[in-house]
Design an enzyme around this catalytic site. Structure first.
Site, PDB file in Angstrom:
ATOM      1  CG  HIS A 256      -0.279   0.312   2.491  1.00  0.00           C
ATOM      2  ND1 HIS A 256       0.433  -0.639   3.166  1.00  0.00           N
ATOM      3  CD2 HIS A 256      -0.182   1.447   3.225  1.00  0.00           C
ATOM      4  CE1 HIS A 256       0.937  -0.118   4.263  1.00  0.00           C
ATOM      5  NE2 HIS A 256       0.584   1.153   4.326  1.00  0.00           N
TER       6      HIS A 256
HETATM    7  C1  UD1 Z   1      -2.222   5.390   6.001  1.00  0.00           C
HETATM    8  C2  UD1 Z   1      -0.914   5.820   6.654  1.00  0.00           C
HETATM    9  C3  UD1 Z   1       0.101   4.705   6.540  1.00  0.00           C
HETATM   10  C4  UD1 Z   1      -0.450   3.410   7.084  1.00  0.00           C
HETATM   11  C5  UD1 Z   1      -1.747   3.102   6.362  1.00  0.00           C
HETATM   12  C6  UD1 Z   1      -2.379   1.815   6.830  1.00  0.00           C
HETATM   13  C7  UD1 Z   1      -0.386   8.223   6.543  1.00  0.00           C
HETATM   14  C8  UD1 Z   1       0.471   9.234   5.881  1.00  0.00           C
HETATM   15  N1  UD1 Z   1      -0.357   7.000   6.008  1.00  0.00           N
HETATM   16  O1  UD1 Z   1      -1.945   5.234   4.616  1.00  0.00           O
HETATM   17  O2  UD1 Z   1       1.243   5.060   7.304  1.00  0.00           O
HETATM   18  O3  UD1 Z   1       0.492   2.387   6.890  1.00  0.00           O
HETATM   19  O4  UD1 Z   1      -2.647   4.169   6.567  1.00  0.00           O
HETATM   20  O5  UD1 Z   1      -3.510   1.515   6.084  1.00  0.00           O
HETATM   21  O6  UD1 Z   1      -1.046   8.535   7.501  1.00  0.00           O
HETATM   22  N2  UD1 Z   1      -9.146   4.789   1.625  1.00  0.00           N
HETATM   23  C9  UD1 Z   1     -10.358   4.177   1.561  1.00  0.00           C
HETATM   24  N3  UD1 Z   1     -10.990   3.878   2.719  1.00  0.00           N
HETATM   25  C10 UD1 Z   1     -10.472   4.156   3.937  1.00  0.00           C
HETATM   26  C11 UD1 Z   1      -9.222   4.808   3.997  1.00  0.00           C
HETATM   27  C12 UD1 Z   1      -8.574   5.113   2.836  1.00  0.00           C
HETATM   28  O7  UD1 Z   1     -10.869   3.888   0.484  1.00  0.00           O
HETATM   29  O8  UD1 Z   1     -11.085   3.844   4.975  1.00  0.00           O
HETATM   30  C13 UD1 Z   1      -8.432   5.100   0.365  1.00  0.00           C
HETATM   31  C14 UD1 Z   1      -8.766   6.488  -0.155  1.00  0.00           C
HETATM   32  O9  UD1 Z   1      -8.755   6.465  -1.519  1.00  0.00           O
HETATM   33  C15 UD1 Z   1      -7.585   7.298   0.333  1.00  0.00           C
HETATM   34  C16 UD1 Z   1      -6.457   6.277   0.232  1.00  0.00           C
HETATM   35  O10 UD1 Z   1      -7.057   5.028   0.569  1.00  0.00           O
HETATM   36  O11 UD1 Z   1      -7.387   8.442  -0.394  1.00  0.00           O
HETATM   37  C17 UD1 Z   1      -5.301   6.558   1.132  1.00  0.00           C
HETATM   38  O12 UD1 Z   1      -5.741   6.684   2.479  1.00  0.00           O
HETATM   39  P1  UD1 Z   1      -4.852   7.533   3.534  1.00  0.00           P
HETATM   40  O13 UD1 Z   1      -5.422   7.457   4.871  1.00  0.00           O
HETATM   41  O14 UD1 Z   1      -4.536   8.867   2.977  1.00  0.00           O
HETATM   42  O15 UD1 Z   1      -3.461   6.774   3.537  1.00  0.00           O
HETATM   43  P2  UD1 Z   1      -3.136   5.219   3.551  1.00  0.00           P
HETATM   44  O16 UD1 Z   1      -2.518   4.895   2.250  1.00  0.00           O
HETATM   45  O17 UD1 Z   1      -4.254   4.397   4.034  1.00  0.00           O
END
Ligand code: UD1
Length: 376
Positions: free
Chosen positions: A208
């Site tokens: 991820h």
């Molecule tokens: C975040 C953390 C990362 C951690 C990871 C675990 C930061 C900078 N990154 O990354 O350190 O390892 O979580 O999962 O804080 N999305 C969904 N549903 C959700 C959450 C996210 O669909 O419930 C999708 C969305 O498109 C979103 C993308 O995932 O834009 C990224 O989510 P985000 O929370 O920004 O970062 P992660 O990649 O999950």
């Protein structure tokens, strides 16, 4: 009557496993009223709610509901909402965990209001500032008051950065507290059966990190290597939502197959984000793990399952020096070669790691109690 108010911040999936044992431990001691705050950084049922149920976490007292956004937008929204809570209901201590945007945002708000902060999983450094988590770690540690470390390098990094030794507590690993608690159930669950995968007869994959999934050529290279591995060992890929989105945008869906009764060689099996105990069960019975997650590097080391970290560095070097993890990078041939070594039984067996014993949360809570000057 509780004498102290402690805010415990969580927001993203890996945070929930870390706050759970601390919250349960605080409830056992009576000196503080712990308040759980969910920023809403993760919001899907599979990324958030199901962990609350499994880990017996109470509903958060405050839910900031920030959702997804750019780093600046997400961090700013958390800061704005969290500041209002701190103004209305000022705590004696804010406790943050890990290295996600929620960790950084809550620390910035609290410190500017002169509220002391404790950081659980402090001192980890990958040395790679292109990782958003590395910025979060460094900034959080530069202003925290209490530092709970999980491994020896965490401690030496902090000392090198000038943190006074008395502010550092070698607590061990709270994620392992949660693992220890749920391991008997996870073992007995044998989740691999659900996917027609034999015990010790499959690899488990997660990916991820933006550095791995945001650039088509990198992601394609990684998936090609994994496809190659799946010719000789079925690979089960638990896909993070951001990875699913990228794979679909890049038109790479044809490399995968949904779960069928017989895994086909050369087709990677995919499932969505899994519940905590199901993932743990799949780890316990896996032949190897392929991952870019920090938590899985740690869990596999505790479980003594071979792990290939598909990154160029790790902020958790103890998993390499003492555990069963190797940082193999993202070059396809290197990944394939390392997986062959595992299949040939030519892998290190690992040692136990200090403080990864199920008691880290107890050590954290005792340190907080003395920091806040509360006596039994
Ligand atoms: C975040 C953390 C990362 C951690 C990871 C675990 C930061 C900078 N990154 O990354 O350190 O390892 O979580 O999962 O804080 N999305 C969904 N549903 C959700 C959450 C996210 O669909 O419930 C999708 C969305 O498109 C979103 C993308 O995932 O834009 C990224 O989510 P985000 O929370 O920004 O970062 P992660 O990649 O999950």
């Amino acid at each position: 009557m509780y004498s102290k108010k402690i805010f415990l911040i969580c927001g993203a999936r890996p945070n929930f496993m870390k706050v759970a044992p601390i919250l349960h431990q605080l409830h056992k001691k009576n000196f503080a009223d712990p308040t759980l705050i969910h920023t809403g950084q993760h919001y899907d049922k599979e990324m958030s709610d199901q962990f609350f149920e499994e880990l017996a976490l109470p509903a958060p007292r405050y839910h900031l509901g920030v959702g997804s956004g750019s780093h600046a937008v997400q961090t700013a929204k958390i800061m704005m909402a969290f500041e209002e809570i701190c103004l209305a209901d000022r705590p004696d201590l804010v406790l943050v965990v890990g290295d996600v945007n929620s960790t950084l945002a809550a620390t910035l708000v609290a410190k500017k209001m002169c509220i002391p902060c404790g950081h659980v999983e402090a001192g980890l450094r990958s040395g790679d500032e292109s990782m958003p988590e590395e910025i979060n770690r460094k900034v959080t540690d530069s202003i925290s008051d209490l530092f709970f470390v999980t491994e020896p390098e965490g401690e030496s990094n902090l000392l090198r950065e000038g943190v006074p030794v008395e502010r550092i507590c070698y607590a061990g690993n709270v994620m392992i507290d949660t693992l220890v608690r749920h391991l008997p159930f996870a073992r007995s669950q044998e989740a691999c059966r659900k996917y027609n995968l034999p015990k010790q007869g499959y690899a488990l994959l997660t990916l991820h990190r933006p550095s791995n999934v945001d650039q088509p050529e990198v992601l394609r290279g990684l998936l090609k290597a994994i496809q190659h591995i799946s010719e000789s060992l079925p690979v089960l890929f638990s896909m993070h939502p951001r990875t699913a989105q990228k794979i679909s945008q890049m038109g790479l869906n044809t490399m995968f197959t949904q779960i069928t009764s017989t895994p086909e060689p050369g087709r990677i099996l995919t499932v969505g984000p899994l519940p905590y105990t199901e993932m743990l069960s799949l780890q316990v019975h896996a032949k190897m793990l392929l991952t870019d997650s920090g938590g899985l590097q740690e869990e596999s080391s505790y479980l003594r399952i071979p792990c290939l970290t598909l990154r160029e560095n790790t902020e958790r070097p103890v998993t390499v020096s003492e555990g069963t993890n190797e940082v193999v990078g993202i070059e396809p041939q290197k990944i394939i070669n390392a997986s062959k070594k595992i299949l040939e039984g030519n892998w290190k067996s690992g040692n136990s790691i200090r403080g990864w014993d199920g008691q880290a949360s107890l050590r954290i809570v005792e340190k907080i109690q003395s920091f806040l000057g509360v006596h039994d």
